[in-house]
Design a protein around this motif. Structure first.
Motif, PDB file in Angstrom:
ATOM      1  N   MET A   1       0.735  -1.261  -0.047  1.00  0.00           N
ATOM      2  CA  MET A   1       0.118  -0.052  -0.048  1.00  0.00           C
ATOM      3  C   MET A   1       0.877   1.358  -0.108  1.00  0.00           C
ATOM      4  SD  MET A   1      -1.024   1.158   3.720  1.00  0.00           S
ATOM      5  CE  MET A   1       0.105   1.246   5.002  1.00  0.00           C
ATOM      6  N   ARG A   2       0.357   2.342  -0.343  1.00  0.00           N
ATOM      7  CA  ARG A   2       1.049   3.660  -0.188  1.00  0.00           C
ATOM      8  C   ARG A   2       0.615   4.376   1.017  1.00  0.00           C
ATOM      9  NH1 ARG A   2      -0.741   6.789  -5.397  1.00  0.00           N
ATOM     10  NH2 ARG A   2      -2.606   6.375  -4.485  1.00  0.00           N
ATOM     11  N   ALA A   3       1.545   5.187   1.503  1.00  0.00           N
ATOM     12  CA  ALA A   3       1.308   6.013   2.729  1.00  0.00           C
ATOM     13  C   ALA A   3       2.346   7.133   2.458  1.00  0.00           C
ATOM     14  CB  ALA A   3       1.693   5.159   3.918  1.00  0.00           C
ATOM     15  N   VAL A   4       1.651   8.235   3.283  1.00  0.00           N
ATOM     16  CA  VAL A   4       2.372   9.558   3.320  1.00  0.00           C
ATOM     17  C   VAL A   4       3.279   9.543   4.374  1.00  0.00           C
ATOM     18  CG1 VAL A   4       2.237  12.133   3.561  1.00  0.00           C
ATOM     19  CG2 VAL A   4       0.518  10.765   2.223  1.00  0.00           C
ATOM     20  N   ILE A   5       4.573   9.413   4.360  1.00  0.00           N
ATOM     21  CA  ILE A   5       5.566   9.318   5.726  1.00  0.00           C
ATOM     22  C   ILE A   5       6.292  10.730   5.591  1.00  0.00           C
ATOM     23  CG2 ILE A   5       7.503   8.062   6.201  1.00  0.00           C
ATOM     24  CD1 ILE A   5       6.433   5.779   4.667  1.00  0.00           C
ATOM     25  N   ALA A   6       6.511  11.051   6.850  1.00  0.00           N
ATOM     26  CA  ALA A   6       7.448  12.034   7.267  1.00  0.00           C
ATOM     27  C   ALA A   6       8.665  11.502   7.790  1.00  0.00           C
ATOM     28  CB  ALA A   6       7.107  13.164   8.240  1.00  0.00           C
ATOM     29  N   GLU A   7       9.875  11.380   6.840  1.00  0.00           N
ATOM     30  CA  GLU A   7      11.185  10.724   7.303  1.00  0.00           C
ATOM     31  C   GLU A   7      11.901  11.440   8.387  1.00  0.00           C
ATOM     32  OE1 GLU A   7      12.227   7.853   6.504  1.00  0.00           O
ATOM     33  OE2 GLU A   7      10.907   7.257   4.750  1.00  0.00           O
ATOM     34  N   ARG A   8      11.637  12.651   8.417  1.00  0.00           N
ATOM     35  CA  ARG A   8      12.314  13.537   9.566  1.00  0.00           C
ATOM     36  C   ARG A   8      11.175  14.544   9.756  1.00  0.00           C
ATOM     37  NH1 ARG A   8      13.903  15.394   4.693  1.00  0.00           N
ATOM     38  NH2 ARG A   8      14.027  17.600   4.284  1.00  0.00           N
ATOM     39  N   PHE A   9      11.477  15.482  11.051  1.00  0.00           N
ATOM     40  CA  PHE A   9      10.467  16.476  11.346  1.00  0.00           C
ATOM     41  C   PHE A   9      10.939  17.720  10.439  1.00  0.00           C
ATOM     42  CE2 PHE A   9      10.300  14.184  15.617  1.00  0.00           C
ATOM     43  CZ  PHE A   9       9.123  13.722  15.129  1.00  0.00           C
ATOM     44  N   GLY A  10       9.774  18.587  10.262  1.00  0.00           N
ATOM     45  CA  GLY A  10      10.237  19.720   9.459  1.00  0.00           C
ATOM     46  C   GLY A  10       8.826  20.400   8.795  1.00  0.00           C
ATOM     47  N   GLY A  11       9.176  21.133   7.613  1.00  0.00           N
ATOM     48  CA  GLY A  11       7.855  21.865   7.030  1.00  0.00           C
ATOM     49  C   GLY A  11       7.155  20.691   6.096  1.00  0.00           C
ATOM     50  N   PRO A  12       6.233  21.289   5.287  1.00  0.00           N
ATOM     51  CA  PRO A  12       5.505  20.256   4.410  1.00  0.00           C
ATOM     52  C   PRO A  12       6.420  19.579   3.529  1.00  0.00           C
ATOM     53  CG  PRO A  12       4.571  22.453   4.628  1.00  0.00           C
ATOM     54  CD  PRO A  12       5.983  22.753   5.191  1.00  0.00           C
ATOM     55  N   GLU A  13       7.617  20.023   3.076  1.00  0.00           N
ATOM     56  CA  GLU A  13       8.434  19.328   2.091  1.00  0.00           C
ATOM     57  C   GLU A  13       9.023  17.859   2.713  1.00  0.00           C
ATOM     58  OE1 GLU A  13      11.099  21.382   4.987  1.00  0.00           O
ATOM     59  OE2 GLU A  13       9.279  22.347   3.818  1.00  0.00           O
ATOM     60  N   VAL A  14       8.677  17.756   4.031  1.00  0.00           N
ATOM     61  CA  VAL A  14       9.331  16.413   4.467  1.00  0.00           C
ATOM     62  C   VAL A  14       8.281  15.262   4.249  1.00  0.00           C
ATOM     63  CG1 VAL A  14      10.502  17.434   6.385  1.00  0.00           C
ATOM     64  CG2 VAL A  14       8.197  16.656   6.988  1.00  0.00           C
ATOM     65  N   LEU A  15       7.163  15.687   3.840  1.00  0.00           N
ATOM     66  CA  LEU A  15       6.107  14.453   3.486  1.00  0.00           C
ATOM     67  C   LEU A  15       6.301  14.031   2.029  1.00  0.00           C
ATOM     68  CD1 LEU A  15       2.634  16.420   4.754  1.00  0.00           C
ATOM     69  CD2 LEU A  15       4.287  14.631   6.143  1.00  0.00           C
ATOM     70  N   ALA A  16       6.116  12.643   1.917  1.00  0.00           N
ATOM     71  CA  ALA A  16       6.536  11.968   0.682  1.00  0.00           C
ATOM     72  C   ALA A  16       5.530  10.741   0.621  1.00  0.00           C
ATOM     73  CB  ALA A  16       7.852  11.647   0.261  1.00  0.00           C
ATOM     74  N   LEU A  17       5.168  10.495  -0.426  1.00  0.00           N
ATOM     75  CA  LEU A  17       4.412   9.107  -0.725  1.00  0.00           C
ATOM     76  C   LEU A  17       5.538   8.026  -0.782  1.00  0.00           C
ATOM     77  CD1 LEU A  17       1.539   8.675  -0.760  1.00  0.00           C
ATOM     78  CD2 LEU A  17       1.691   8.414  -3.374  1.00  0.00           C
ATOM     79  N   ALA A  18       5.202   6.843   0.015  1.00  0.00           N
ATOM     80  CA  ALA A  18       6.102   5.693  -0.235  1.00  0.00           C
ATOM     81  C   ALA A  18       5.244   4.321   0.076  1.00  0.00           C
ATOM     82  CB  ALA A  18       7.105   5.817   1.009  1.00  0.00           C
ATOM     83  N   GLU A  19       5.924   3.225  -0.460  1.00  0.00           N
ATOM     84  CA  GLU A  19       5.312   2.088  -0.276  1.00  0.00           C
ATOM     85  C   GLU A  19       5.468   1.523   1.200  1.00  0.00           C
ATOM     86  OE1 GLU A  19       3.379   0.240  -2.336  1.00  0.00           O
ATOM     87  OE2 GLU A  19       3.225   1.689  -3.783  1.00  0.00           O
ATOM     88  N   ARG A  20       4.677   0.777   1.737  1.00  0.00           N
ATOM     89  CA  ARG A  20       4.727   0.176   2.974  1.00  0.00           C
ATOM     90  C   ARG A  20       3.851  -1.337   2.722  1.00  0.00           C
ATOM     91  NH1 ARG A  20       5.101   3.011   8.644  1.00  0.00           N
ATOM     92  NH2 ARG A  20       7.173   3.985   8.233  1.00  0.00           N
ATOM     93  N   ALA A  88      -6.982   7.743  14.837  1.00  0.00           N
ATOM     94  CA  ALA A  88      -5.991   6.628  14.522  1.00  0.00           C
ATOM     95  C   ALA A  88      -4.705   7.042  13.771  1.00  0.00           C
ATOM     96  CB  ALA A  88      -6.875   5.565  13.664  1.00  0.00           C
ATOM     97  N   PRO A  89      -3.601   6.891  14.489  1.00  0.00           N
ATOM     98  CA  PRO A  89      -2.345   7.481  13.955  1.00  0.00           C
ATOM     99  C   PRO A  89      -2.017   6.629  12.664  1.00  0.00           C
ATOM    100  CG  PRO A  89      -1.951   6.964  16.266  1.00  0.00           C
ATOM    101  CD  PRO A  89      -3.578   6.249  16.044  1.00  0.00           C
ATOM    102  N   GLY A  90      -1.546   7.578  11.643  1.00  0.00           N
ATOM    103  CA  GLY A  90      -1.182   6.837  10.413  1.00  0.00           C
ATOM    104  C   GLY A  90      -2.004   6.881   9.486  1.00  0.00           C
ATOM    105  N   SER A  91      -3.003   7.729   9.355  1.00  0.00           N
ATOM    106  CA  SER A  91      -4.351   7.771   8.662  1.00  0.00           C
ATOM    107  C   SER A  91      -4.055   8.207   7.110  1.00  0.00           C
ATOM    108  CB  SER A  91      -5.459   8.633   9.365  1.00  0.00           C
ATOM    109  OG  SER A  91      -5.761   7.912  10.402  1.00  0.00           O
ATOM    110  N   TYR A  92      -3.008   8.805   7.072  1.00  0.00           N
ATOM    111  CA  TYR A  92      -2.843   9.289   5.397  1.00  0.00           C
ATOM    112  C   TYR A  92      -2.034   7.880   4.770  1.00  0.00           C
ATOM    113  CZ  TYR A  92      -2.518  14.248   6.907  1.00  0.00           C
ATOM    114  OH  TYR A  92      -2.817  15.519   7.172  1.00  0.00           O
ATOM    115  N   ALA A  93      -2.887   7.071   4.458  1.00  0.00           N
ATOM    116  CA  ALA A  93      -2.515   5.716   4.062  1.00  0.00           C
ATOM    117  C   ALA A  93      -3.451   4.955   3.421  1.00  0.00           C
ATOM    118  CB  ALA A  93      -1.994   4.801   5.095  1.00  0.00           C
ATOM    119  N   GLU A  94      -3.244   4.364   2.329  1.00  0.00           N
ATOM    120  CA  GLU A  94      -4.450   3.429   1.582  1.00  0.00           C
ATOM    121  C   GLU A  94      -5.079   2.533   2.356  1.00  0.00           C
ATOM    122  OE1 GLU A  94      -2.966   4.043  -3.006  1.00  0.00           O
ATOM    123  OE2 GLU A  94      -2.225   2.170  -1.680  1.00  0.00           O
TER     124      GLU A  94
END
Length: 330
Positions: A1-20, A88-94
């Motif tokens: 599935m695809r999910a929106v992940i923040a690999e590090r803390f910061g501004g909106p630019e840290v958000l990226a779509l990734a496979e999980r 529910a933590p992690g709701s930006y996900a398929e």
């Protein structure tokens, strides 16, 4: 599935779509196929590192969709059921793991997108206006950011009850939105225009015949805190419910005495909708408000999951009105 992940803390630019990997439900849990996720300032706090979760993390807490699987101990909800949730933590996900006790079954006449657009702010407006301070007909309330997701829903509930609602917005376009939501007097205060708040508070007092408002419902925080205190009547109530502009600076509680024996409270939804019975009761009334037109589920914008960063940037830049949604595709 695809999910929106923040690999590090910061501004909106840290958000990226990734496979999980597709999740599996544990005891007392559901796995839900997402139809829509709500975008909230709580998500911004998480992305910035102001929440309890470490990075990397999947952002988001609110959404709605169809149950794919249930874990041990779940009997009241079954695969194929439609549910909504606000915690529910992690709701930006398929696919989202949702605690069954936090899931709200959707009535047949409530769509998933409508539930995702209204549940968190609707529940918040409900407890604020019924449990925290029940403003009554003939009273006056100040709602900063009255064209925002929570601001509009608060204004709708209060206006339907006969409360005189004064709201602040940042642009003339947002003034029209606030008026449509039931705000009687709209004050246009450009970004950064509150200053020490004295002029805005003085205008509020003019609109109330010099008395001041009975209650302030403030989700903005730092920029509007002093303004709200100065706008209250003697023994008025300040309800701090968010910090969109940043946390309120430390202050001497004697300020509350000097300003007229004011009351200050900082309630949270966690303490008003965690027990399943209470959550079900409040959600039922929120859905009733949606049916009778008290609340609106019209989103302020729809973004695909891949554009979560743009949704956050638009929210923080005050370029939107109403609730923003993320959908698996758009």
């Amino acid at each position: 599935m695809r999910a929106v992940i923040a690999e590090r803390f910061g501004g909106p630019e840290v958000l990226a779509l990734a496979e999980r990997a597709d999740p599996r439900p544990g005891p007392g849990e559901l796995v839900v196929r997402l139809a829509a996720a709500g975008v909230n300032y709580k998500d911004v706090y998480e992305r910035e590192g102001r929440g309890p979760l470490p990075a990397p993390l999947v952002v988001g807490c609110e959404g709605a969709g169809t149950v794919l699987a249930t874990g041990p101990g779940v009997s009241a909800i079954a695969p194929g059921d439609r549910v909504a949730w606000w915690a529910a933590p992690g709701s930006y996900a398929e696919q989202v793991v949702v605690p069954a006790r936090a899931a709200v079954p959707l009535p047949a006449d409530i769509t998933e997108e409508a539930a995702a657009a209204v549940l968190l702010q609707g529940l918040t407006a409900h407890y604020l206006t019924t449990s925290t301070y029940r403003a009554a007909a003939g009273e006056c309330a100040l709602v900063p950011a009255a064209a925002g997701g929570l601001g509009q829903q608060l204004a709708r509930v209060l206006a339907r009850r006969g409360v005189h609602v004064i709201g602040t917005v940042s642009t003339e376009a947002k003034a029209a939105v606030a008026t449509a939501a039931g705000v009687r007097d709209v004050l246009v205060v450009p970004p950064g225009g509150f200053g020490d708040g004295e002029q805005v508070a003085a205008r509020v007092r003019e609109l109330t015949g010099g008395r001041g408002v009975d209650v302030v419902y403030d989700g903005v925080g730092r920029d509007t805190f002093r303004t709200g205190l100065a706008a209250l009547r003697r023994r008025g109530t300040f309800v701090l419910v968010g910090a969109a502009s940043g946390p309120v600076p430390p202050f001497d509680p004697q300020l509350l005495a000097a300003a007229g024996s004011l009351f200050l409270t900082r309630p949270t939804l966690v303490d008003h909708a965690t027990e399943p019975a209470e959550l079900a009761e409040r959600a039922g009334e929120v859905f009733a408000w949606l049916r009778d037109g008290t609340l609106s589920a019209e989103p302020g914008g729809r973004y695909p999951l891949a554009r979560a960063a743009a949704a956050h940037a638009d929210l923080e830049g005050r370029r939107t009105t109403g609730k923003l949604l993320l959908v698996p595709s758009a």
